[in-house]
Design a protein around this motif. Sequence first.
Motif, PDB file in Angstrom:
ATOM      1  N   LYS A 151     -67.033  48.774 -27.542  1.00  0.00           N
ATOM      2  CA  LYS A 151     -66.268  47.616 -28.033  1.00  0.00           C
ATOM      3  C   LYS A 151     -65.693  46.781 -26.896  1.00  0.00           C
ATOM      4  CE  LYS A 151     -62.790  50.643 -29.612  1.00  0.00           C
ATOM      5  NZ  LYS A 151     -62.145  51.180 -30.793  1.00  0.00           N
ATOM      6  N   GLU A 152     -65.246  47.443 -25.806  1.00  0.00           N
ATOM      7  CA  GLU A 152     -64.562  46.654 -24.780  1.00  0.00           C
ATOM      8  C   GLU A 152     -65.506  45.724 -24.027  1.00  0.00           C
ATOM      9  OE1 GLU A 152     -62.763  48.976 -21.620  1.00  0.00           O
ATOM     10  OE2 GLU A 152     -64.362  50.448 -21.743  1.00  0.00           O
ATOM     11  N   ILE A 153     -66.784  46.095 -23.920  1.00  0.00           N
ATOM     12  CA  ILE A 153     -67.667  45.207 -23.152  1.00  0.00           C
ATOM     13  C   ILE A 153     -68.608  44.382 -24.022  1.00  0.00           C
ATOM     14  CG2 ILE A 153     -67.566  46.501 -20.990  1.00  0.00           C
ATOM     15  CD1 ILE A 153     -70.299  47.693 -21.702  1.00  0.00           C
TER      16      ILE A 153
ATOM     17  N   VAL B 191     -52.997  61.321 -16.054  1.00  0.00           N
ATOM     18  CA  VAL B 191     -54.383  61.052 -15.644  1.00  0.00           C
ATOM     19  C   VAL B 191     -54.532  59.537 -15.489  1.00  0.00           C
ATOM     20  CG1 VAL B 191     -56.818  61.404 -16.192  1.00  0.00           C
ATOM     21  CG2 VAL B 191     -55.117  63.044 -17.020  1.00  0.00           C
ATOM     22  N   SER B 192     -54.997  59.103 -14.333  1.00  0.00           N
ATOM     23  CA  SER B 192     -55.117  57.658 -14.131  1.00  0.00           C
ATOM     24  C   SER B 192     -56.107  57.332 -13.019  1.00  0.00           C
ATOM     25  CB  SER B 192     -53.746  57.080 -13.774  1.00  0.00           C
ATOM     26  OG  SER B 192     -53.845  55.717 -13.482  1.00  0.00           O
ATOM     27  N   GLN B 193     -57.004  56.420 -13.287  1.00  0.00           N
ATOM     28  CA  GLN B 193     -57.918  55.952 -12.243  1.00  0.00           C
ATOM     29  C   GLN B 193     -57.133  55.157 -11.221  1.00  0.00           C
ATOM     30  OE1 GLN B 193     -59.973  53.716  -9.770  1.00  0.00           O
ATOM     31  NE2 GLN B 193     -59.218  52.472 -11.454  1.00  0.00           N
ATOM     32  N   SER B 194     -56.469  54.105 -11.684  1.00  0.00           N
ATOM     33  CA  SER B 194     -55.813  53.171 -10.753  1.00  0.00           C
ATOM     34  C   SER B 194     -54.597  53.784 -10.083  1.00  0.00           C
ATOM     35  CB  SER B 194     -55.364  51.930 -11.509  1.00  0.00           C
ATOM     36  OG  SER B 194     -54.415  52.292 -12.500  1.00  0.00           O
ATOM     37  N   GLY B 195     -53.949  54.703 -10.792  1.00  0.00           N
ATOM     38  CA  GLY B 195     -52.695  55.252 -10.275  1.00  0.00           C
ATOM     39  C   GLY B 195     -51.549  54.253 -10.392  1.00  0.00           C
ATOM     40  N   GLU B 196     -51.797  53.134 -11.080  1.00  0.00           N
ATOM     41  CA  GLU B 196     -50.765  52.098 -11.188  1.00  0.00           C
ATOM     42  C   GLU B 196     -50.400  51.796 -12.632  1.00  0.00           C
ATOM     43  OE1 GLU B 196     -49.198  51.143  -8.659  1.00  0.00           O
ATOM     44  OE2 GLU B 196     -50.560  51.686  -7.031  1.00  0.00           O
ATOM     45  N   THR B 197     -51.017  52.448 -13.602  1.00  0.00           N
ATOM     46  CA  THR B 197     -50.772  52.113 -15.006  1.00  0.00           C
ATOM     47  C   THR B 197     -49.285  52.310 -15.329  1.00  0.00           C
ATOM     48  OG1 THR B 197     -53.014  52.715 -15.514  1.00  0.00           O
ATOM     49  CG2 THR B 197     -51.495  52.650 -17.373  1.00  0.00           C
ATOM     50  N   ALA B 198     -48.641  51.203 -15.713  1.00  0.00           N
ATOM     51  CA  ALA B 198     -47.177  51.196 -15.838  1.00  0.00           C
ATOM     52  C   ALA B 198     -46.684  52.269 -16.816  1.00  0.00           C
ATOM     53  CB  ALA B 198     -46.715  49.820 -16.285  1.00  0.00           C
TER      54      ALA B 198
END
Length: 590
Positions: free
Chosen positions: A471-473, A332-339
């Motif tokens: 937490k992240e923002i 599952v990935s939004q970017s499709g690039e997560t290494a």
Amino acid sequence: MCGIIGYVGKKKALPILIEGLKALEYRGYDSAGIAYLKNNTIEMVKSIGRISNLEEKVIETEDSYMGIGHTRWATHGKPTENNAHPHHVGKITLVHNGIIENYKELKEECLAKGYTFQSDTDTEVAAAMIDMVYREEKDMQKTLQKINKILEGSYALGILCEDDTDTLYAVRKDSPLIVGTSTTGNYIASDVPAIIKETKVYYLLEPNEIAEIKESEIHFYKEGKEIEKEKKEYEGDASVRDKMGYAHFMLKEMHEETDVIQNTLQAFPTFDASLTSYKKIQIVSCGSAFHAGLVAKSLFEKYAKVPVEVTIASEYRYAPFLTEKNTLVIGVSQSGETADTLAALKLAKENGIDTLGIVNVKESSIAREVDKVIYTVAGPEIAVATTKAYLAQVTTLSLLALSLAYEKDNITKEEYDTIMHDFSLLPTKVKELLNKNYKEIAEKIYQKEDIFYLGRGVDYALAMEGSLKLKEISYIHAEAYAAGELKHGTISLIEKGTPVISVITDTNLKEKIVSNNKEVHARGAYILVITNTDIPEESYDLKIELPEGNPFTNPVLAVVPMQMLGYEVALLRKCDIDKPKNLAKSVTVE
Ligand code: F6R
């Protein structure tokens, strides 16, 4: 994570490079730089911090028609001007996205040949290596062919060579890069939105391909031979780069969630994936996509009666590989690039296991790696913190679980129809939730340093996402706990006034979590419940009432207020909401 832009053409290059860098800001960065050709000489400007710092140093009207630019997210060496890209060695100037894994050995080789280094980066080593090979080959195309065999790791490179004052070179392995084209020039970029104001027409550079790009011609090479490539047209438009009147992309993207659900429901009949033949499912993903996997696990197991393991991709890829045949691995990935997600899926594929991608970005590396892909239809997401794409992942996975439950006769046609009807009501319900006032609630918690999120079952998965969003923002320390686990340690951290946000949608576990809430309440916690069930008034201080739902639609309903609350808290704390510190949108290194 690191962004590349490059241009050669009839227009002045600097405004295009700066505009491209601004468009790449969302990927996350801590320094930026450009190199451009002026009077046959390469000039460089770099700056730490925001693009606006770089912009102040650049004279955009310079007579330059070719250049490269870069946003750097520090990996090797601190975010300093010295470490910022481009790097210039000998005749070569380059920008790089990715990690050169064998840079230490290569650096030794270069040092032995008399090269010296000004930065701590692996990129400067790549530049020196290219210069060294170029001095032997005296031809960039042949040089880059050799370089593809020398560099290990992941990279996308945009390169200028002092001897070729009309040509921009590009090469990639694992890190994404596109080559754009228009009547006024040609471009390289990490993604199409970076050049969307110039063109929508592009070529997708594949691993180990080399692009030789001039003002009005582009040549592609692979293994020494020129190759033809198919032109593609980007489906989005320039509005993806526009906040459309919203204060932040995150807010705009949350308000797009109603459309995202609508679009997902429309796309559902075209999902090309029957999962009936699999005995087990493994989901591999990172961050919010991992949390979406946990929501899916609860639905697949409960209703489709198929066991699901959800593993953080960076753990999966280095764990002993015990996946059995008849397992489907879903990435599952939004970017499709997560290494890490990409590597986990490659590992599964190498071991003969079927893979399915749930991916937002068309033709991304993960989309092209997997055996089958279902695209989430969230549209481009610019804010670093995911909202609408997470929602699309959850909706897509919930629909897959529902359809498998139905195919396996675990639910009746009538139940299926009722749930689908509920899905069709979701856009209106989500709109209602988006329009609630979260500022008042945010005011009660934004000055706290620690906030806890609680849930049980699927609500624990949702609590994890709520806590990450906050937490992240907002940079407030937030932790999600399985509510039953609190008294095994964490409860000692509860003090008078500690905010505890408790998610309750699972009616079967309601009594249990209400007891847990009472336990922390008795120790002074300030309890905010997010629920669409009836719970005793004395068990909380504040309630966000969710519209009525069912187990398949509740996750979507519960997460929206948590996203909005995170946003409002970050706003009160005056944080850089769309570009939180240290974070990158597309995590292309492990
Ligand atoms: C959090 C967030 C990240 C991503 C994670 C995976 O808001 O955006 O946790 O979910 O980096 O990214 P993708 O989905 O692109 O693989």
